[in-house]
Enzyme design. Sequence first.
Site, PDB file in Angstrom:
ATOM      1  N   HIS A 144       3.186  -5.090   3.780  1.00  8.00           N
ATOM      2  CA  HIS A 144       3.012  -5.523   5.167  1.00  8.00           C
ATOM      3  C   HIS A 144       2.553  -6.975   5.171  1.00  8.00           C
ATOM      4  O   HIS A 144       1.871  -7.424   4.251  1.00  8.00           O
ATOM      5  CB  HIS A 144       1.946  -4.701   5.882  1.00  8.00           C
ATOM      6  CG  HIS A 144       2.345  -3.294   6.153  1.00  8.00           C
ATOM      7  ND1 HIS A 144       3.183  -2.934   7.173  1.00  8.00           N
ATOM      8  CD2 HIS A 144       2.027  -2.145   5.516  1.00  8.00           C
ATOM      9  CE1 HIS A 144       3.358  -1.627   7.174  1.00  8.00           C
ATOM     10  NE2 HIS A 144       2.666  -1.106   6.165  1.00  8.00           N
ATOM     11  N   GLU A 170      -1.075  -4.720  11.550  1.00  9.69           N
ATOM     12  CA  GLU A 170      -0.283  -4.275  10.398  1.00  9.69           C
ATOM     13  C   GLU A 170       1.191  -4.624  10.618  1.00  9.69           C
ATOM     14  O   GLU A 170       1.922  -4.935   9.684  1.00  9.69           O
ATOM     15  CB  GLU A 170      -0.456  -2.777  10.179  1.00  9.69           C
ATOM     16  CG  GLU A 170       0.123  -2.305   8.855  1.00  9.69           C
ATOM     17  CD  GLU A 170      -0.273  -0.876   8.557  1.00  9.69           C
ATOM     18  OE1 GLU A 170      -1.117  -0.681   7.665  1.00  9.69           O
ATOM     19  OE2 GLU A 170       0.242   0.032   9.226  1.00  9.69           O
ATOM     20  N   ASP A 208      -4.835 -10.752  -0.748  1.00 10.49           N
ATOM     21  CA  ASP A 208      -3.506 -11.364  -0.636  1.00 10.49           C
ATOM     22  C   ASP A 208      -2.684 -11.153  -1.905  1.00 10.49           C
ATOM     23  O   ASP A 208      -3.164 -11.395  -3.020  1.00 10.49           O
ATOM     24  CB  ASP A 208      -3.637 -12.856  -0.334  1.00 10.49           C
ATOM     25  CG  ASP A 208      -2.300 -13.479   0.068  1.00 10.49           C
ATOM     26  OD1 ASP A 208      -1.475 -12.776   0.691  1.00 10.49           O
ATOM     27  OD2 ASP A 208      -2.079 -14.663  -0.251  1.00 10.49           O
ATOM     28  N   HIS A 209      -1.445 -10.697  -1.714  1.00 13.31           N
ATOM     29  CA  HIS A 209      -0.516 -10.407  -2.810  1.00 13.31           C
ATOM     30  C   HIS A 209      -1.059  -9.354  -3.777  1.00 13.31           C
ATOM     31  O   HIS A 209      -0.760  -9.384  -4.974  1.00 13.31           O
ATOM     32  CB  HIS A 209      -0.108 -11.687  -3.548  1.00 13.31           C
ATOM     33  CG  HIS A 209       0.845 -12.522  -2.755  1.00 13.31           C
ATOM     34  ND1 HIS A 209       0.439 -13.282  -1.680  1.00 13.31           N
ATOM     35  CD2 HIS A 209       2.176 -12.687  -2.834  1.00 13.31           C
ATOM     36  CE1 HIS A 209       1.485 -13.888  -1.158  1.00 13.31           C
ATOM     37  NE2 HIS A 209       2.557 -13.547  -1.824  1.00 13.31           N
ATOM     38  N   HIS A 232       0.837  -1.208   0.000  1.00 14.12           N
ATOM     39  CA  HIS A 232       0.000   0.000   0.000  1.00 14.12           C
ATOM     40  C   HIS A 232       0.871   1.258   0.000  1.00 14.12           C
ATOM     41  O   HIS A 232       2.090   1.205   0.131  1.00 14.12           O
ATOM     42  CB  HIS A 232      -0.997  -0.001   1.166  1.00 14.12           C
ATOM     43  CG  HIS A 232      -0.416   0.287   2.514  1.00 14.12           C
ATOM     44  ND1 HIS A 232      -1.197   0.529   3.621  1.00 14.12           N
ATOM     45  CD2 HIS A 232       0.865   0.384   2.941  1.00 14.12           C
ATOM     46  CE1 HIS A 232      -0.420   0.766   4.664  1.00 14.12           C
ATOM     47  NE2 HIS A 232       0.826   0.675   4.278  1.00 14.12           N
ATOM     48  N   CYS A 271       5.297   5.942   4.798  1.00 12.96           N
ATOM     49  CA  CYS A 271       4.136   5.276   4.189  1.00 12.96           C
ATOM     50  C   CYS A 271       3.665   5.995   2.936  1.00 12.96           C
ATOM     51  O   CYS A 271       2.836   5.466   2.189  1.00 12.96           O
ATOM     52  CB  CYS A 271       3.007   5.135   5.193  1.00 12.96           C
ATOM     53  SG  CYS A 271       3.326   3.829   6.384  1.00 12.96           S
ATOM     54  N   HIS A 296       4.924  -0.035  -0.386  1.00 14.17           N
ATOM     55  CA  HIS A 296       5.664  -0.931   0.502  1.00 14.17           C
ATOM     56  C   HIS A 296       4.683  -1.975   1.018  1.00 14.17           C
ATOM     57  O   HIS A 296       3.475  -1.781   0.949  1.00 14.17           O
ATOM     58  CB  HIS A 296       6.309  -0.156   1.662  1.00 14.17           C
ATOM     59  CG  HIS A 296       5.307   0.499   2.547  1.00 14.17           C
ATOM     60  ND1 HIS A 296       4.734   1.705   2.232  1.00 14.17           N
ATOM     61  CD2 HIS A 296       4.726   0.099   3.705  1.00 14.17           C
ATOM     62  CE1 HIS A 296       3.861   2.030   3.164  1.00 14.17           C
ATOM     63  NE2 HIS A 296       3.814   1.075   4.071  1.00 14.17           N
TER      64      HIS A 296
HETATM   65 NI    NI Z   1       2.441   0.886   5.567  1.00 16.11          NI
END
Ligand code: NI
Length: 136
Positions: free
Chosen positions: A42, A125, A80-81, A15, A34, A40
């Site tokens: 998580h 997160e 996911d992914h 995100h 962020c 990036h």
């Molecule tokens: Ni983040």
Amino acid sequence: MKVTVSRKAHFNAAHRLYRKDWTHEKNDQVFGKCNNPNFHGHNYELIVSVTGEIDQETGYVIDMKVLKDIIKDEVEEAFDHKNLNLEVPEFKDLNPTAENIAVVIYNKMKLKIDSSLKLEITLFETPRNFVTYSGN
Ligand code: NI
């Protein structure tokens, strides 16, 4: 007599936190790393809790296999992914913070479980940062 049953799940996603209507400087100031334009990732950990009466016939609050399948369909397949900003429609115009992701997961799952059951979403997160939403 109400009992809470919970299931853990996991997804990896990328995100970026920013607002299109803010300058890059203001986005940097508020969102820091962020706001990295290259995104990036998580490793999100999810706990879905369902509270309700025990069914007298089955002894279940909710069949865990049913809960597992709802999480798979509504969360894992959807997130996911994925790049949340670019690939998940709910975040096209909504910042994919942990808070907003938890609310989106809640709203999707709430539609799939019996209305007599109370739902609570806890989303990690990072191992130390997590948010909880239960529809209030
Ligand atoms: Ni983040």
